[in-house]
Enzyme design. Sequence first.
Site, PDB file in Angstrom:
ATOM      1  N   SER A   1      -5.682   4.097   2.427  1.00  0.00           N
ATOM      2  CA  SER A   1      -6.037   4.906   1.269  1.00  0.00           C
ATOM      3  C   SER A   1      -6.788   6.158   1.743  1.00  0.00           C
ATOM      4  CB  SER A   1      -6.849   4.081   0.274  1.00  0.00           C
ATOM      5  OG  SER A   1      -6.959   4.757  -0.955  1.00  0.00           O
TER       6      SER A   1
ATOM      7  N   ASP B   1       3.601   1.782  -5.179  1.00  0.00           N
ATOM      8  CA  ASP B   1       2.207   2.218  -5.274  1.00  0.00           C
ATOM      9  C   ASP B   1       2.097   3.262  -6.383  1.00  0.00           C
ATOM     10  OD1 ASP B   1      -0.343   3.225  -4.930  1.00  0.00           O
ATOM     11  OD2 ASP B   1      -0.245   3.220  -2.743  1.00  0.00           O
TER      12      ASP B   1
ATOM     13  N   HIS C   1      -0.691  -0.450  -4.269  1.00  0.00           N
ATOM     14  CA  HIS C   1      -1.596   0.266  -3.370  1.00  0.00           C
ATOM     15  C   HIS C   1      -2.276  -0.666  -2.377  1.00  0.00           C
ATOM     16  CE1 HIS C   1      -3.971   3.557  -1.940  1.00  0.00           C
ATOM     17  NE2 HIS C   1      -5.112   3.004  -2.303  1.00  0.00           N
TER      18      HIS C   1
END
Length: 847
Positions: A714, A792, A824
């Site tokens: 991320s 995602d 995600h």
Amino acid sequence: MDSVPEMRGSQNGIHPRIPVSYDLYKELKSEASSEMQEGNVSCLKFVPLPSTVGKCRLAFMGRSSNPMAAPDPNLMFIDVDPLLRNVDLTNWSDLIKPLRIDDRKKQRSVQHDLLLERKRQSPTKGVNDFSFTGNRLLIHGGKTSIFYADVGEIPKFVTHEVPALDDEPRMDPKLCPGDVNFMAFYRNGNLWLQNIKKNGEVFQLTIAGQENKDFKGIYAGWVNYLIQEEFDRYSGYYWQETQSRTQRIVYEVSDESELETLTYVNHVAVAQKICRAGGATSGSARSAAATEAVFPSTGSENPKTDIRFVEFELPGSDAEDNLNVRRYKLPMPLMEYLPWTETEKQGYVVRYGWLGEAGIWAHVLTRLQNKSAVVFIPITSFIDEESVISDDFVQTSPVFILHQWTSETWIKETDSVHFFDLKMAENGEEGRLEFIFHFENMAGFEHLFHLTSMVNWNSERIADLPTIICETMIRPITSGNWQVLNTGIDIDFANQLVYFQGTRDSPLETHLYRVNYAKGSAHNESCLRLTKAKFTHFEISVFIKENLFLVKSSNLTTPTSIEAYRLVIFLKEGVCPRPLAYLADDVDAPGPEIFSFKNSDGDEIFGQIYKPENFDSSKKYPTIVYVYGGPRVQNIKNQFSASRSERHRMYSKFGYVVLTFDNRGSDNRGLKFEGVIKNHMGFFEVQDQVEGVKYVSQTMGIIDENRVAIEGWSYGGFMSLMAIAQYPGVFKIAISGAPVVDWRLYDSAYTERYLGLPEENPQAYNDSSVVQQVQNLPDEPNRLLLFHGMIDENVITTNMMVLIEKLTRACKPYDLKLFVQERHSMRSSRTVEYYEMTVLTYLQQFL
């Protein structure tokens, strides 16, 4: 351990590579897992129940310690005796018979699936959540099943399933405080009321919500994506706390009709659908074949939010009783009442709730989140929802701005809020409203403040004014260069005490404190720590009525324990209460070492190191730098972290040094420390990571500087790419999962908080972009390992596709792994296993 090659250094003292095999991976992962074992601490959400046995009965979600019991969480209980100490309560009891819900055939709800993703939760076949109202428990199980149980049906409470309407899920259910036979819930764009005993009879409460097949529209009682993901609020309506048969619910209406829609495809589900047409009867798809959802990207249209309420009399026992619902709205949307620019009014209602019988309070932020206001909306400010506003319309009551403030960086949302009852003068036109609120002081540290606002309904003063800015006195309750957390507060009215969590003792630890809110920061000696020193305490529950508090505690080498304490009014500084009971025992376990250094700008940076197993200080080791580095996250704490520690411990068993740093921009160090990333992301954070590696290399002498990798997911994936682009001589390999490669491709609330609007601040977006750095990425193969989930909806997969296209055009080598059914986060244990094996093999071959 026979299967592990002997770890001997070469003649030059450089530690060799250890061959990776699946069997060795499983063995060392299992070994690391057993060392990082936290025992039976998987309990959440403690709620006190009525008890007639002279003890305080606490209900919570947990897993039975019985190895033969079902693995899914159930509703458990313990009885804490306030007169005894050191009672072993580690053997929990089932409060209800364990649920084993098979709802695989129930209709899948996209909103439900995405809400779980926002909460970072996975569905189970057991209890997912529960609440307690009156004498009744409301239990959410499986995907969308709802049960209730009445207190007193012991030894185990008897559960009753709330009748289902059809396959459409009922979401966010809440019992009515005036009559627990009624339950409100969200469904198909609106709020509904159900009689959970009378044949499941259902009444529609709101009519503002609309849905269409494109999954974008107007939703009443539902929270939009930005509020869920970036402001951590997951409910879109709240009952007024009253025992009256006349009930009110305040709710939000979110208009997403003008937002862009993206489609996410699960190719496993597509294949399953095609194969079923050919006779196949099973499959392993974990989401729908195609999911459509809105995506409010930077600079694009934001959802529009309004606050409304409904009022109704609860139906009686007469079968002919109908629900007479009165629906109310403001004459204009709430944000229009604020003296802000049109762009600022495209902001966020981050928190709101009832202020007794007087009205509703709300905390609002501008779109860029650098200006904020707390407002009071009297009940008399609302009009009937069907009313037509004409030019000669006169509003009954204005909206009152209790307090507004600005920041050079940004303002955070908070749950550390309490409003006292509105006190009206005898003339009925003047009132005083006191409340406690949490925000940054002048030095940039988050603290508690006591505010007193003068609310004036004098008709001559407010004629033709829709908004009144109140005279408000502000007095600090806490102060200093430390943080009060935004996780909530508890009030002891009788003793004028507020209980809160903070970092007064150390930025690496959180503790429970209390302070007299009537005295304030001028009497800081009244601020007492209630939890034991040299530990981090979290998921703290304070029960004023029961004179009890519970804490989860751990430090680097002590896995999590759960302890119950009595709230003691008379305490001296440094003297903590003794625990009444242990709900989960701690055990000794290996952990990392914490250290700190001063960066080139003089800031103290905290770091953490796992040294290789059988560590030899005369050798130099390959090194993995684990990075997140983004705002609102703190990695370095005096806390045992089983999930991440397990992986890092496993890496160390393969002979790696594992480093982690909380660079500038990280959480809980004040806005000056965090705010350096404003208008420039991926620069100062990376600089601190590099200086951290050099510090460890120079002071400890154990890093092979030619074999340093950086790994992140991320924001950490973004950091990994920015690090190897800016410092290819420091990092040999970058492992990047789900990175944002161009901040124009991320959501508006997060990105605009740090970089502003893209059309107004394009240089900040370019400076913070990975795609602008592609030419600086390595030309050599085997230095760039990329991962991304193909469905995602947070960091959309478009980011990875754009990066691949840029890499291809620049003839830059890369290695890519796609997870077909992951969003995600990696939810599947098999995906995690594949990820770790891939990373270890890659590092073994190329680092």
